[in-house]
Design a protein around this motif. Structure first.
Motif, PDB file in Angstrom:
ATOM      1  N   ILE A 192       0.861  -1.184   0.000  1.00 57.44           N
ATOM      2  CA  ILE A 192       0.000   0.000   0.000  1.00 57.44           C
ATOM      3  C   ILE A 192       0.894   1.229   0.000  1.00 57.44           C
ATOM      4  CG2 ILE A 192      -1.861   1.219   1.178  1.00 57.44           C
ATOM      5  CD1 ILE A 192      -2.610  -1.392   2.544  1.00 57.44           C
ATOM      6  N   GLU A 193       0.788   2.022  -1.032  1.00 57.05           N
ATOM      7  CA  GLU A 193       1.677   3.174  -1.158  1.00 57.05           C
ATOM      8  C   GLU A 193       1.185   4.369  -0.341  1.00 57.05           C
ATOM      9  OE1 GLU A 193       3.871   2.457  -5.420  1.00 57.05           O
ATOM     10  OE2 GLU A 193       2.378   4.059  -5.263  1.00 57.05           O
ATOM     11  N   ALA A 194       2.104   5.275  -0.089  1.00 58.51           N
ATOM     12  CA  ALA A 194       1.787   6.491   0.646  1.00 58.51           C
ATOM     13  C   ALA A 194       0.647   7.242  -0.037  1.00 58.51           C
ATOM     14  CB  ALA A 194       3.025   7.379   0.745  1.00 58.51           C
ATOM     15  N   GLY A 195      -0.288   7.751   0.746  1.00 59.20           N
ATOM     16  CA  GLY A 195      -1.400   8.518   0.213  1.00 59.20           C
ATOM     17  C   GLY A 195      -2.669   7.742  -0.007  1.00 59.20           C
ATOM     18  N   VAL A 196      -2.619   6.418   0.101  1.00 58.66           N
ATOM     19  CA  VAL A 196      -3.815   5.596  -0.095  1.00 58.66           C
ATOM     20  C   VAL A 196      -4.739   5.748   1.111  1.00 58.66           C
ATOM     21  CG1 VAL A 196      -4.644   3.202  -0.138  1.00 58.66           C
ATOM     22  CG2 VAL A 196      -2.802   3.907  -1.657  1.00 58.66           C
ATOM     23  N   VAL A 197      -6.038   5.773   0.845  1.00 56.71           N
ATOM     24  CA  VAL A 197      -7.051   5.722   1.891  1.00 56.71           C
ATOM     25  C   VAL A 197      -7.816   4.411   1.742  1.00 56.71           C
ATOM     26  CG1 VAL A 197      -9.147   6.780   2.830  1.00 56.71           C
ATOM     27  CG2 VAL A 197      -7.285   8.228   1.997  1.00 56.71           C
ATOM     28  N   VAL A 198      -7.900   3.645   2.835  1.00 54.68           N
ATOM     29  CA  VAL A 198      -8.651   2.388   2.851  1.00 54.68           C
ATOM     30  C   VAL A 198      -9.862   2.581   3.742  1.00 54.68           C
ATOM     31  CG1 VAL A 198      -8.603  -0.085   3.352  1.00 54.68           C
ATOM     32  CG2 VAL A 198      -6.523   1.076   2.545  1.00 54.68           C
ATOM     33  N   LYS A 199     -11.057   2.395   3.166  1.00 63.08           N
ATOM     34  CA  LYS A 199     -12.292   2.516   3.938  1.00 63.08           C
ATOM     35  C   LYS A 199     -13.005   1.169   3.983  1.00 63.08           C
ATOM     36  CE  LYS A 199     -13.134   7.450   3.198  1.00 63.08           C
ATOM     37  NZ  LYS A 199     -14.141   8.501   2.880  1.00 63.08           N
ATOM     38  N   PHE A 200     -13.769   0.989   5.052  1.00 62.28           N
ATOM     39  CA  PHE A 200     -14.438  -0.287   5.277  1.00 62.28           C
ATOM     40  C   PHE A 200     -15.945  -0.083   5.242  1.00 62.28           C
ATOM     41  CE2 PHE A 200     -10.274  -0.620   7.004  1.00 62.28           C
ATOM     42  CZ  PHE A 200      -9.893  -1.950   6.842  1.00 62.28           C
ATOM     43  N   HIS A 201     -16.595  -0.741   4.274  1.00 58.12           N
ATOM     44  CA  HIS A 201     -18.049  -0.735   4.231  1.00 58.12           C
ATOM     45  C   HIS A 201     -18.559  -1.415   5.501  1.00 58.12           C
ATOM     46  CE1 HIS A 201     -22.150  -1.764   3.028  1.00 58.12           C
ATOM     47  NE2 HIS A 201     -22.040  -0.840   2.084  1.00 58.12           N
ATOM     48  N   PRO A 202     -19.612  -0.902   6.128  1.00 57.03           N
ATOM     49  CA  PRO A 202     -20.055  -1.472   7.408  1.00 57.03           C
ATOM     50  C   PRO A 202     -20.427  -2.944   7.355  1.00 57.03           C
ATOM     51  CG  PRO A 202     -21.635   0.138   6.544  1.00 57.03           C
ATOM     52  CD  PRO A 202     -20.387   0.291   5.753  1.00 57.03           C
ATOM     53  N   ASP A 203     -20.728  -3.462   6.189  1.00 60.03           N
ATOM     54  CA  ASP A 203     -21.066  -4.883   6.082  1.00 60.03           C
ATOM     55  C   ASP A 203     -19.843  -5.766   5.843  1.00 60.03           C
ATOM     56  OD1 ASP A 203     -23.777  -4.300   6.380  1.00 60.03           O
ATOM     57  OD2 ASP A 203     -24.062  -4.029   4.219  1.00 60.03           O
ATOM     58  N   TYR A 204     -18.693  -5.160   5.581  1.00 59.07           N
ATOM     59  CA  TYR A 204     -17.466  -5.913   5.261  1.00 59.07           C
ATOM     60  C   TYR A 204     -16.305  -5.168   5.926  1.00 59.07           C
ATOM     61  CZ  TYR A 204     -20.808  -6.930   1.524  1.00 59.07           C
ATOM     62  OH  TYR A 204     -21.935  -7.224   0.823  1.00 59.07           O
ATOM     63  N   ASP A 205     -16.101  -5.435   7.214  1.00 61.34           N
ATOM     64  CA  ASP A 205     -15.367  -4.447   7.989  1.00 61.34           C
ATOM     65  C   ASP A 205     -14.029  -4.904   8.557  1.00 61.34           C
ATOM     66  OD1 ASP A 205     -16.360  -6.201   9.867  1.00 61.34           O
ATOM     67  OD2 ASP A 205     -17.241  -4.658  11.160  1.00 61.34           O
ATOM     68  N   TYR A 206     -13.378  -5.905   7.940  1.00 61.15           N
ATOM     69  CA  TYR A 206     -12.076  -6.284   8.462  1.00 61.15           C
ATOM     70  C   TYR A 206     -11.193  -6.866   7.365  1.00 61.15           C
ATOM     71  CZ  TYR A 206     -13.878 -11.107   8.613  1.00 61.15           C
ATOM     72  OH  TYR A 206     -14.421 -12.326   8.279  1.00 61.15           O
ATOM     73  N   ILE A 207      -9.878  -6.921   7.687  1.00 56.12           N
ATOM     74  CA  ILE A 207      -8.870  -7.546   6.822  1.00 56.12           C
ATOM     75  C   ILE A 207      -8.131  -8.568   7.661  1.00 56.12           C
ATOM     76  CG2 ILE A 207      -6.726  -7.202   5.522  1.00 56.12           C
ATOM     77  CD1 ILE A 207      -7.624  -4.357   4.917  1.00 56.12           C
ATOM     78  N   VAL A 208      -7.924  -9.765   7.120  1.00 52.38           N
ATOM     79  CA  VAL A 208      -7.161 -10.792   7.820  1.00 52.38           C
ATOM     80  C   VAL A 208      -6.143 -11.389   6.853  1.00 52.38           C
ATOM     81  CG1 VAL A 208      -8.866 -12.598   7.318  1.00 52.38           C
ATOM     82  CG2 VAL A 208      -7.309 -12.853   9.262  1.00 52.38           C
ATOM     83  N   LEU A 209      -4.958 -11.672   7.349  1.00 55.58           N
ATOM     84  CA  LEU A 209      -3.937 -12.300   6.519  1.00 55.58           C
ATOM     85  C   LEU A 209      -4.155 -13.805   6.456  1.00 55.58           C
ATOM     86  CD1 LEU A 209      -0.620 -10.493   7.564  1.00 55.58           C
ATOM     87  CD2 LEU A 209      -2.343  -9.803   5.892  1.00 55.58           C
ATOM     88  N   GLY A 210      -3.836 -14.377   5.300  1.00 52.76           N
ATOM     89  CA  GLY A 210      -3.907 -15.817   5.112  1.00 52.76           C
ATOM     90  C   GLY A 210      -2.832 -16.243   4.133  1.00 52.76           C
ATOM     91  N   GLY A 211      -2.704 -17.529   3.897  1.00 49.88           N
ATOM     92  CA  GLY A 211      -1.717 -18.031   2.938  1.00 49.88           C
ATOM     93  C   GLY A 211      -0.322 -17.566   3.281  1.00 49.88           C
ATOM     94  N   THR A 212       0.292 -16.809   2.381  1.00 46.44           N
ATOM     95  CA  THR A 212       1.607 -16.197   2.627  1.00 46.44           C
ATOM     96  C   THR A 212       1.485 -14.681   2.703  1.00 46.44           C
ATOM     97  OG1 THR A 212       2.082 -16.124   0.247  1.00 46.44           O
ATOM     98  CG2 THR A 212       2.809 -18.080   1.455  1.00 46.44           C
ATOM     99  N   GLY A 213       0.348 -14.214   3.187  1.00 46.89           N
ATOM    100  CA  GLY A 213       0.031 -12.799   3.132  1.00 46.89           C
ATOM    101  C   GLY A 213       0.874 -11.923   4.042  1.00 46.89           C
ATOM    102  N   THR A 214       1.194 -10.753   3.548  1.00 45.24           N
ATOM    103  CA  THR A 214       1.778  -9.675   4.335  1.00 45.24           C
ATOM    104  C   THR A 214       1.197  -8.365   3.833  1.00 45.24           C
ATOM    105  OG1 THR A 214       3.669  -9.449   2.837  1.00 45.24           O
ATOM    106  CG2 THR A 214       3.982 -10.827   4.790  1.00 45.24           C
ATOM    107  N   ILE A 215       1.185  -7.382   4.711  1.00 41.57           N
ATOM    108  CA  ILE A 215       0.813  -6.029   4.324  1.00 41.57           C
ATOM    109  C   ILE A 215       2.025  -5.142   4.523  1.00 41.57           C
ATOM    110  CG2 ILE A 215      -0.630  -4.030   4.831  1.00 41.57           C
ATOM    111  CD1 ILE A 215      -2.823  -5.928   5.721  1.00 41.57           C
ATOM    112  N   VAL A 216       2.437  -4.480   3.459  1.00 42.86           N
ATOM    113  CA  VAL A 216       3.546  -3.539   3.521  1.00 42.86           C
ATOM    114  C   VAL A 216       2.945  -2.159   3.269  1.00 42.86           C
ATOM    115  CG1 VAL A 216       5.782  -2.873   2.584  1.00 42.86           C
ATOM    116  CG2 VAL A 216       5.138  -5.297   2.693  1.00 42.86           C
ATOM    117  N   ALA A 217       2.700  -1.441   4.357  1.00 43.54           N
ATOM    118  CA  ALA A 217       2.017  -0.146   4.278  1.00 43.54           C
ATOM    119  C   ALA A 217       2.977   0.924   4.771  1.00 43.54           C
ATOM    120  CB  ALA A 217       0.741  -0.169   5.109  1.00 43.54           C
TER     121      ALA A 217
END
Length: 360
Positions: free
Chosen positions: A69-94
């Motif tokens: 996730i590059e600088a300046g990105v905005v991530v919003k969560f719709h109230p019906d879909y409100d989380y992020i979870v890592l799986g597999g070989t997932g990583t978040i580089v923010a």
């Protein structure tokens, strides 16, 4: 360092440009000039670029590969879909920057990314508008110059959970989140199950119920801030660091935070064998009823236990570390409020002069 953080905390000016590398199964849907609906899991290396608002609209949204996730990105969560979870070989580089943060926020937050839900001023963002981000026992995620706003609607009321993994959280802002779990275990930034090597530095916490929970597997320095830099009176409802000690202390760690106390809520927290807990001057440890620390080798397990301003005291002691139980003057400390500090080597409790209101 804190002054640098103050300069970096402001409303992000978003640019309108977009390009990303995604597999055909994970391509999000662009619904407007700058809003992209995310409706599929991340199964291939993916980049979210500056200039777009990413709206999470995927139930059980999994990041199964590397999401950058590059600088300046905005991530919003719709109230019906409100989380992020890592799986597999997932990583978040923010990795945001001092001048351009990455923001994780509510669908109703018009101040970041505009009026995404298109209702003008009919709704406003609030704590628990979305749930959380969970690293889910996968190592390597990093969050630098990010803002976590209006979260905490999950089971444990945290907003970012470093769960059974190693991660880095630096130069971030946690504000207007929940963290009200009744067991006291979970802060807005929940590192209560984080592993050795986790880094939590130079972050700002304010207007959360509980700001931060940590495990006993990693050290914590004095670089984090537990108030709004623009208003010192704006802190957190329970302004402390909760220590989760299920796995005891089995490495050499240090605690240096002095703005807020560390809360020990454990009836038998061991510092094992030849390991040590080093306390900086002015560090305050508070204990809930029946809690104690057991030093396997005696006083040598706590380095600088008699340092200037170091205290071991009751959770009700407002004169040291502030009103941690947030009841103003409803309760006062008294002898027997907690168990004490025990030396397993000598089968006796310590009686240092900076041990207050214990049972011995």
């Amino acid at each position: 360092m804190k002054s640098k953080l103050l300069l970096g905390l402001g409303i992000i000016a978003l640019l309108c440009c977009f390009s990303c590398s995604e597999d055909s199964d994970s391509v999000p849907t662009e619904t407007g000039s700058n809003v992209i609906e995310v409706t599929a899991d991340i199964d291939a290396p993916t980049t979210w670029l500056d200039g777009k608002v990413y709206l999470i609209k995927k139930n059980d949204f999994y990041v199964n590969n590397t999401l950058t996730i590059e600088a300046g990105v905005v991530v919003k969560f719709h109230p019906d879909y409100d989380y992020i979870v890592l799986g597999g070989t997932g990583t978040i580089v923010a990795n945001g920057t001092l001048d351009k943060h990455i923001v994780f926020t509510s669908y109703k937050d018009d101040a970041h990314g505009g009026d995404t839900n298109g209702d003008g001023t009919a709704t406003s963002p609030a704590s628990k508008d979305w749930s959380n981000i969970n690293t889910n026992a996968l190592n390597g995620s990093s969050f630098n110059y990010c803002e976590f706003l209006y979260g905490g609607n999950g089971t444990y009321t945290n907003t970012l959970e470093i769960y059974s993994s190693v991660a880095s959280v630096t130069n971030c802002l946690f504000a207007h989140n929940d963290g009200s779990d009744g067991s006291m275990d979970f802060g807005a930034l929940d590192c209560s199950a984080a592993l050795a090597g986790t880094v939590v530095q130079n972050n700002i916490f304010y207007d959360n119920i509980r700001p931060l929970s940590i495990s006993t597997a990693f050290s914590l320095d004095n670089s984090n801030v537990f108030h709004n830099p623009a208003d010192a009176n704006s802190t957190n409802a329970y302004n402390y660091i909760y220590v989760e000690s299920i796995n005891e202390i089995v490495s050499n760690i240090s605690w240096s935070e002095t703005e807020v106390p560390y809360i020990i809520d454990d009836n038998d927290l061991w510092i094992m064998s030849t390991y040590s807990l080093t306390l900086a001057n002015d560090v305050v440890l508070k204990f809930t009823p029946s809690s104690e620390i057991v030093c396997a080798n005696g006083a040598s397990n706590i380095i600088n236990y008699n340092g200037t301003g170091v205290y071991f005291t009751s959770f009700k002691d407002d004169s040291r570390g502030g009103d941690s139980n947030a009841d103003v003057t409803a309760t006062s400390p008294a002898n027997g409020d907690w168990e004490g500090l025990y030396s397993d080597a000598s089968s006796s409790y310590f009686s240092w002069t900076n041990i207050l209101y214990d049972n011995h």
